[in-house]
Scaffold this active site. Sequence first.
Site, mmCIF file in Angstrom:
data_model
loop_
_atom_site.group_PDB
_atom_site.id
_atom_site.type_symbol
_atom_site.label_atom_id
_atom_site.label_comp_id
_atom_site.label_asym_id
_atom_site.label_seq_id
_atom_site.Cartn_x
_atom_site.Cartn_y
_atom_site.Cartn_z
ATOM 1 N N ALA A 8 -5.051 -10.016 -7.261
ATOM 2 C CA ALA A 8 -6.198 -9.297 -7.836
ATOM 3 C C ALA A 8 -5.783 -7.915 -8.325
ATOM 4 O O ALA A 8 -6.386 -6.912 -7.985
ATOM 5 C CB ALA A 8 -7.323 -9.206 -6.806
ATOM 6 N N LYS A 189 3.673 -17.327 -26.817
ATOM 7 C CA LYS A 189 3.402 -16.033 -26.177
ATOM 8 C C LYS A 189 4.650 -15.532 -25.452
ATOM 9 O O LYS A 189 4.937 -14.329 -25.438
ATOM 10 C CB LYS A 189 2.216 -16.149 -25.202
ATOM 11 C CG LYS A 189 1.783 -14.772 -24.725
ATOM 12 C CD LYS A 189 0.496 -14.727 -23.957
ATOM 13 C CE LYS A 189 0.136 -13.275 -23.664
ATOM 14 N NZ LYS A 189 -0.665 -13.114 -22.460
HETATM 15 P P1 NAD Z 1 -0.626 -6.306 -11.820
HETATM 16 O O1 NAD Z 1 0.680 -5.657 -11.621
HETATM 17 O O2 NAD Z 1 -1.772 -5.435 -12.184
HETATM 18 O O3 NAD Z 1 -1.034 -7.122 -10.524
HETATM 19 C C1 NAD Z 1 -0.161 -8.051 -9.955
HETATM 20 C C2 NAD Z 1 0.029 -7.732 -8.479
HETATM 21 O O4 NAD Z 1 0.700 -6.479 -8.325
HETATM 22 C C3 NAD Z 1 -1.253 -7.608 -7.717
HETATM 23 O O5 NAD Z 1 -1.018 -8.153 -6.445
HETATM 24 C C4 NAD Z 1 -1.482 -6.108 -7.640
HETATM 25 O O6 NAD Z 1 -2.294 -5.730 -6.582
HETATM 26 C C5 NAD Z 1 -0.067 -5.608 -7.471
HETATM 27 N N1 NAD Z 1 0.071 -4.235 -7.933
HETATM 28 C C6 NAD Z 1 -0.430 -3.702 -9.106
HETATM 29 N N2 NAD Z 1 -0.098 -2.398 -9.186
HETATM 30 C C7 NAD Z 1 0.616 -2.104 -8.058
HETATM 31 C C8 NAD Z 1 1.241 -0.923 -7.556
HETATM 32 N N3 NAD Z 1 1.185 0.224 -8.227
HETATM 33 N N4 NAD Z 1 1.879 -0.991 -6.369
HETATM 34 C C9 NAD Z 1 1.941 -2.143 -5.665
HETATM 35 N N5 NAD Z 1 1.374 -3.300 -6.091
HETATM 36 C C10 NAD Z 1 0.716 -3.279 -7.262
HETATM 37 O O7 NAD Z 1 -0.386 -7.481 -12.869
HETATM 38 P P2 NAD Z 1 -1.320 -7.973 -14.074
HETATM 39 O O8 NAD Z 1 -1.167 -7.037 -15.209
HETATM 40 O O9 NAD Z 1 -2.654 -8.292 -13.535
HETATM 41 O O10 NAD Z 1 -0.563 -9.309 -14.486
HETATM 42 C C11 NAD Z 1 -0.708 -10.549 -13.786
HETATM 43 C C12 NAD Z 1 -0.109 -11.640 -14.675
HETATM 44 O O11 NAD Z 1 -0.853 -11.713 -15.896
HETATM 45 C C13 NAD Z 1 1.339 -11.377 -15.076
HETATM 46 O O12 NAD Z 1 2.024 -12.592 -15.215
HETATM 47 C C14 NAD Z 1 1.199 -10.712 -16.447
HETATM 48 O O13 NAD Z 1 2.364 -10.847 -17.246
HETATM 49 C C15 NAD Z 1 0.025 -11.495 -16.996
HETATM 50 N N6 NAD Z 1 -0.756 -10.832 -18.050
HETATM 51 C C16 NAD Z 1 -1.078 -9.508 -17.940
HETATM 52 C C17 NAD Z 1 -1.861 -8.931 -18.950
HETATM 53 C C18 NAD Z 1 -2.307 -7.485 -18.855
HETATM 54 O O14 NAD Z 1 -2.867 -6.967 -19.840
HETATM 55 N N7 NAD Z 1 -2.186 -6.804 -17.738
HETATM 56 C C19 NAD Z 1 -2.273 -9.698 -20.038
HETATM 57 C C20 NAD Z 1 -1.936 -11.045 -20.082
HETATM 58 C C21 NAD Z 1 -1.185 -11.613 -19.076
#
Ligand code: NAD
Length: 315
Positions: A8, A189
Amino acid sequence: MNITIAGAGAMGSRFGLMLHLAGHKVTLIDGWEEHVKAIQKNGLQANLNGEQIIAKLPIYLQSELKPALSSDLIILFTKAMQLEAMLTDIQPLIKEHTNVLCLLNGIGHEEIIERYVPKDHIMIGNTMWTAGMEGPGQVKLFGNGTVALKNLVSDSKAKDTADHIVEILNSAGLNAQYSEDILHAIYKKACVNGTMNGLCTILLSNMADFGDTTPAHTIVQQIVNEFAAVAKYENVDLNVEETVDYIEKNCYNRDTIGLHHPSMYQDLNEHNRLTEIDYINGAVVRKGQKHGVQTPYCSFLTELVHCKEQILGAK
Ligand code: NAD
């Protein structure tokens, strides 16, 4: 429908929030303790297209799951390198009726998910929605997007389930559609991520500035060539010229996204976090080794990104 978002962060929060606002019962699961505590205390705080929203969503640390939790649909949204640990931790939630949808960037995630979920309960896809973290418990959600998905197993029951999940996502305005050609969409993608992410991360540049350099066209073409060569072994016919053209038209446009730094740039250069390179270019290298296809550009870029992760002490 009971929906669990496993992972999340930025994207998981977007999908969780939109499904919650549409009236679905949503539970979040995450491994980042500070973030989980912040949401438990203050709710999920979202800037949704300029409107400040606080959503009281249940959230659990993945290491502290309640065995009684039940889920009809689990949407996976970890970073790729966190996927296997998440699947291990959520095993008690994966019951006979549970369906799992994976929308992570990168290729080959189904090979990991299959070890934890029956194949006919897995859906794979990709999304053009975006999201960003502003701090623990806080997300910024702007713009529009789409979702494309398909069941992994081609039978009519799994197709009916995929259609139903499309309806659920659309009830929350997530613009989802069933895509017979989902592997093609995932590879296309992955070509965008497999060029812009690693290159801009190493070169410390935005996409348009990279696109203005004289070697840019050849480098992008060589990388896309490697993606297309391994895609053939999965019966995906990726047109190299069209894909390069798509990347150049979309990513270098200074009026739209050209001035942005890709997410991998932000993760590593700004937040000192490990990257998904092993599941994008690195996945092409592994598939190339399996099928006897040379992938020197993807291999070199993967190694360069790992060097940078190690130099910066990324976690
Ligand atoms: P995210 O880094 O926001 O979240 C992923 C995990 O990392 C989560 O468990 C989150 O709680 C943790 N996390 C986030 N920031 C953190 C920090 N500063 N310290 C420690 N933990 C942290 O990842 P996302 O952007 O939600 O991406 C998830 C998936 O979706 C990936 O495969 C990504 O490539 C893909 N995706 C992302 C986007 C986008 O715009 N963010 C768009 C399309 C696809």
